[in-house]
Design a protein around this motif. Structure first.
Motif, PDB file in Angstrom:
ATOM      1  N   SER A  44      46.620  39.878  33.700  1.00  0.00           N
ATOM      2  CA  SER A  44      46.957  39.079  32.352  1.00  0.00           C
ATOM      3  C   SER A  44      47.179  37.699  32.526  1.00  0.00           C
ATOM      4  O   SER A  44      47.002  36.796  31.347  1.00  0.00           O
ATOM      5  CB  SER A  44      48.224  39.748  31.857  1.00  0.00           C
ATOM      6  OG  SER A  44      49.411  39.395  32.570  1.00  0.00           O
ATOM      7  N   PHE A  45      47.404  37.065  33.634  1.00  0.00           N
ATOM      8  CA  PHE A  45      47.438  35.629  33.847  1.00  0.00           C
ATOM      9  C   PHE A  45      45.944  35.174  33.534  1.00  0.00           C
ATOM     10  O   PHE A  45      45.870  34.084  32.901  1.00  0.00           O
ATOM     11  CB  PHE A  45      47.769  35.514  35.131  1.00  0.00           C
ATOM     12  CG  PHE A  45      47.936  33.805  35.538  1.00  0.00           C
ATOM     13  CD1 PHE A  45      48.456  33.058  34.840  1.00  0.00           C
ATOM     14  CD2 PHE A  45      47.021  33.287  36.509  1.00  0.00           C
ATOM     15  CE1 PHE A  45      48.231  31.370  34.958  1.00  0.00           C
ATOM     16  CE2 PHE A  45      47.095  31.833  36.835  1.00  0.00           C
ATOM     17  CZ  PHE A  45      47.562  31.023  36.003  1.00  0.00           C
ATOM     18  N   VAL A  46      44.969  35.539  33.995  1.00  0.00           N
ATOM     19  CA  VAL A  46      43.623  35.020  33.867  1.00  0.00           C
ATOM     20  C   VAL A  46      43.258  35.370  32.540  1.00  0.00           C
ATOM     21  O   VAL A  46      42.630  34.153  32.079  1.00  0.00           O
ATOM     22  CB  VAL A  46      42.445  36.113  34.597  1.00  0.00           C
ATOM     23  CG1 VAL A  46      41.195  35.675  34.405  1.00  0.00           C
ATOM     24  CG2 VAL A  46      42.846  35.791  36.230  1.00  0.00           C
ATOM     25  N   ASP A  47      43.748  36.301  31.872  1.00  0.00           N
ATOM     26  CA  ASP A  47      43.369  36.420  30.228  1.00  0.00           C
ATOM     27  C   ASP A  47      44.144  35.244  29.602  1.00  0.00           C
ATOM     28  O   ASP A  47      43.368  34.833  28.580  1.00  0.00           O
ATOM     29  CB  ASP A  47      43.771  37.557  29.930  1.00  0.00           C
ATOM     30  CG  ASP A  47      43.035  38.949  30.246  1.00  0.00           C
ATOM     31  OD1 ASP A  47      41.906  38.722  30.643  1.00  0.00           O
ATOM     32  OD2 ASP A  47      43.445  40.042  30.394  1.00  0.00           O
ATOM     33  N   LEU A  48      45.087  34.925  29.897  1.00  0.00           N
ATOM     34  CA  LEU A  48      46.198  33.887  29.594  1.00  0.00           C
ATOM     35  C   LEU A  48      45.316  32.530  29.753  1.00  0.00           C
ATOM     36  O   LEU A  48      45.376  31.620  28.714  1.00  0.00           O
ATOM     37  CB  LEU A  48      47.409  33.940  29.942  1.00  0.00           C
ATOM     38  CG  LEU A  48      48.472  32.748  29.292  1.00  0.00           C
ATOM     39  CD1 LEU A  48      48.531  33.056  27.928  1.00  0.00           C
ATOM     40  CD2 LEU A  48      49.812  32.819  30.340  1.00  0.00           C
ATOM     41  N   LEU A  49      45.008  32.234  30.767  1.00  0.00           N
ATOM     42  CA  LEU A  49      44.045  30.954  30.831  1.00  0.00           C
ATOM     43  C   LEU A  49      42.785  31.039  30.009  1.00  0.00           C
ATOM     44  O   LEU A  49      42.719  29.851  29.399  1.00  0.00           O
ATOM     45  CB  LEU A  49      43.706  31.059  32.388  1.00  0.00           C
ATOM     46  CG  LEU A  49      44.533  30.934  33.399  1.00  0.00           C
ATOM     47  CD1 LEU A  49      43.884  30.833  34.897  1.00  0.00           C
ATOM     48  CD2 LEU A  49      45.374  29.424  33.388  1.00  0.00           C
ATOM     49  N   VAL A  50      42.100  31.857  29.863  1.00  0.00           N
ATOM     50  CA  VAL A  50      41.110  31.883  29.001  1.00  0.00           C
ATOM     51  C   VAL A  50      41.636  31.675  27.531  1.00  0.00           C
ATOM     52  O   VAL A  50      40.963  31.171  26.744  1.00  0.00           O
ATOM     53  CB  VAL A  50      40.075  33.271  29.076  1.00  0.00           C
ATOM     54  CG1 VAL A  50      39.037  33.253  28.044  1.00  0.00           C
ATOM     55  CG2 VAL A  50      39.698  33.407  30.393  1.00  0.00           C
ATOM     56  N   GLU A  51      42.476  32.221  27.006  1.00  0.00           N
ATOM     57  CA  GLU A  51      43.293  32.027  25.779  1.00  0.00           C
ATOM     58  C   GLU A  51      43.502  30.667  25.592  1.00  0.00           C
ATOM     59  O   GLU A  51      43.330  30.016  24.480  1.00  0.00           O
ATOM     60  CB  GLU A  51      44.152  33.298  25.522  1.00  0.00           C
ATOM     61  CG  GLU A  51      44.795  33.152  24.260  1.00  0.00           C
ATOM     62  CD  GLU A  51      46.199  33.902  24.178  1.00  0.00           C
ATOM     63  OE1 GLU A  51      47.107  33.689  23.876  1.00  0.00           O
ATOM     64  OE2 GLU A  51      46.163  35.254  24.887  1.00  0.00           O
ATOM     65  N   CYS A  52      43.914  30.031  26.672  1.00  0.00           N
ATOM     66  CA  CYS A  52      44.599  28.561  26.601  1.00  0.00           C
ATOM     67  C   CYS A  52      43.205  27.431  26.774  1.00  0.00           C
ATOM     68  O   CYS A  52      43.313  26.368  26.568  1.00  0.00           O
ATOM     69  CB  CYS A  52      45.355  28.158  27.554  1.00  0.00           C
ATOM     70  SG  CYS A  52      46.934  29.243  27.366  1.00  0.00           S
ATOM     71  N   GLY A  53      41.955  28.274  26.907  1.00  0.00           N
ATOM     72  CA  GLY A  53      40.927  27.305  27.179  1.00  0.00           C
ATOM     73  C   GLY A  53      40.865  26.365  28.405  1.00  0.00           C
ATOM     74  O   GLY A  53      40.287  25.544  28.785  1.00  0.00           O
ATOM     75  N   LEU A  54      41.543  27.056  29.569  1.00  0.00           N
ATOM     76  CA  LEU A  54      41.827  26.344  30.753  1.00  0.00           C
ATOM     77  C   LEU A  54      40.736  27.155  31.737  1.00  0.00           C
ATOM     78  O   LEU A  54      40.460  28.171  31.505  1.00  0.00           O
ATOM     79  CB  LEU A  54      43.077  26.676  31.373  1.00  0.00           C
ATOM     80  CG  LEU A  54      44.311  25.824  30.510  1.00  0.00           C
ATOM     81  CD1 LEU A  54      45.497  26.488  30.846  1.00  0.00           C
ATOM     82  CD2 LEU A  54      44.282  24.390  30.642  1.00  0.00           C
ATOM     83  N   PRO A  55      40.295  26.316  33.039  1.00  0.00           N
ATOM     84  CA  PRO A  55      39.519  27.212  33.836  1.00  0.00           C
ATOM     85  C   PRO A  55      40.132  28.256  34.252  1.00  0.00           C
ATOM     86  O   PRO A  55      41.319  28.292  34.764  1.00  0.00           O
ATOM     87  CB  PRO A  55      39.569  25.980  34.861  1.00  0.00           C
ATOM     88  CG  PRO A  55      39.657  24.473  34.267  1.00  0.00           C
ATOM     89  CD  PRO A  55      40.652  24.859  33.270  1.00  0.00           C
ATOM     90  N   ALA A  56      39.535  29.337  34.700  1.00  0.00           N
ATOM     91  CA  ALA A  56      40.038  30.685  35.066  1.00  0.00           C
ATOM     92  C   ALA A  56      38.937  31.203  35.964  1.00  0.00           C
ATOM     93  O   ALA A  56      37.543  31.178  35.826  1.00  0.00           O
ATOM     94  CB  ALA A  56      39.960  31.406  33.771  1.00  0.00           C
ATOM     95  N   PRO A  57      39.253  31.952  36.868  1.00  0.00           N
ATOM     96  CA  PRO A  57      38.567  32.485  37.949  1.00  0.00           C
ATOM     97  C   PRO A  57      37.587  33.670  37.386  1.00  0.00           C
ATOM     98  O   PRO A  57      38.577  34.626  36.745  1.00  0.00           O
ATOM     99  CB  PRO A  57      39.269  32.798  39.098  1.00  0.00           C
ATOM    100  CG  PRO A  57      40.537  33.012  38.413  1.00  0.00           C
ATOM    101  CD  PRO A  57      40.871  32.103  37.267  1.00  0.00           C
TER     102      PRO A  57
END
Length: 358
Positions: free
Chosen positions: A105-118
């Motif tokens: 869910s943290f990775v999903d949150l990064l994508v939602e924020c438009g931040l780099p995500a693995p």
């Protein structure tokens, strides 16, 4: 003040800085011999039932303790999740903490924020080559369940177990972030590198033992955007590999040893005084000696870096380290688990559906 989770050096740092500002502190934990119990900065120690294994007893005891109306209550380790489910303190709501703590869910949150995500995918839905990927449990800590070089037989065996994540292996510098947010604004931030410890030579997680402050404004900006997007409130730790956040710890982490926590106390409405000087480098000196001996640079760093536990004005926690270690070793032997797992066995949060202690 009440500081819960005084087994950890991070909590000891919090206690000592509160005391620097002239505030009286009580401590609580779920062990008989946590480090903080031996600090002269703690006026009284409370031993609570394990929130994971004695859940209902914990809820009753916590309600009684927190009913004393402390000026502020801080939780330092994963007990923050158990407390946030029903008690008020210097932490956010459980739903937000859970979203940050759970790795998928943290990775999903990064994508939602438009931040780099693995790039990541749940193992049960993944197919491909094991080259260039790592496996992680969605609930884990200290990198204890991270498989850095998985084999196909290992992948097929783990596929039968729920709660595993496949993540692209990243390259680049490994840096950590520690900060504190108040009502969606980052009021305190620090980036640091861990030169020695489990992070050394291991991407994607692990526990460091030596901490050195560094400048990484682009990583602090990522943390700021994440906090703002969530409206987050409380302590926050992030692990970065190659400029990409790979894990989040919504609790106090080791970077606190490099910070002046005065802005945190002010945000919480506590009286403060000026003059605290934070460290630029810090280490856990005794655990460093339990690791493999490295070359001359290791010994140089060990000799020249202040220990976060030892304080000549408060020597009790340092002298009590063998006793605290003995309790953890006893727990590890009794429950047939590893030492690192024994450190959090009674407080770890593995989601709201964890049936331990029910």
């Amino acid at each position: 003040m009440l500081v819960i989770g005084v087994r950890s050096p991070v909590a000891l740092e919090l206690v000592r800085q509160l005391s620097f500002h002239g505030l009286e502190v009580e401590g609580a934990d779920f062990l008989q011999f946590p480090l903080g119990r031996f600090s002269r900065r703690i006026q009284r120690y409370h031993c609570l039932p394990s929130p994971r294994w004695r859940r209902f007893e914990f809820q009753r005891a916590a309600a009684q303790l927190l009913g004393r109306r402390y000026a502020a209550v801080f939780a330092c380790n994963e007990e923050i999740f158990w407390l946030s489910a029903g008690f008020a303190g210097v932490w956010d709501r459980l739903e937000r903490l859970e979203k940050l703590h759970r790795k998928d869910s943290f990775v999903d949150l990064l994508v939602e924020c438009g931040l780099p995500a693995p790039p990541s995918q749940r193992l049960e839905n993944w197919s491909g080559s094991p080259d260039g990927v790592v496996l992680k449990r969605v609930y884990s800590r200290f990198g204890e369940s991270t498989c850095l070089n998985p084999t196909l037989p290992q992948i097929e065996r783990l596929r039968l177990q729920p709660g595993w994540l496949v993540q692209q292996k990243l390259n680049g510098p490994q840096l950590c972030f520690t900060g504190f947010a108040w009502r969606g604004e980052l009021v305190l931030a620090c980036c640091y590198r861990s030169r020695w410890g489990a992070l050394q030579g291991q991407a994607h997680g692990g526990a460091g033992l030596h901490f050195e402050k560094c400048s990484a404004p682009e990583l602090e900006e990522q943390a700021r955007r994440l906090v703002s997007h969530l409206g987050f409130h409380g302590p926050l730790g992030l692990d970065f590999v190659g400029g990409v956040a790979v894990e989040c710890n919504p609790r106090w982490t080791s970077g606190v040893h490099l910070l002046d926590l005065t802005p945190v106390f002010r945000a919480a409405g506590l009286p403060t005084r000026s003059g605290y000087v934070p460290r630029q480098r810090a280490q856990l000196a005794a655990p460093m000696l339990l690791r493999k001996r490295w070359a001359r640079a290791f010994w140089h760093d060990w000799a020249c870096t202040p220990d976060v536990v030892w304080d000549p004005r408060d020597p009790g926690p340092a002298l009590a380290q063998p006793l605290a270690l003995a309790e953890s070793l006893w727990r590890a032997r009794r429950h047939q688990i590893g030492l690192s797992q024994a450190l959090t066995w009674d407080i770890e949060w593995n989601g709201p559906d964890d049936i331990a202690g029910m």
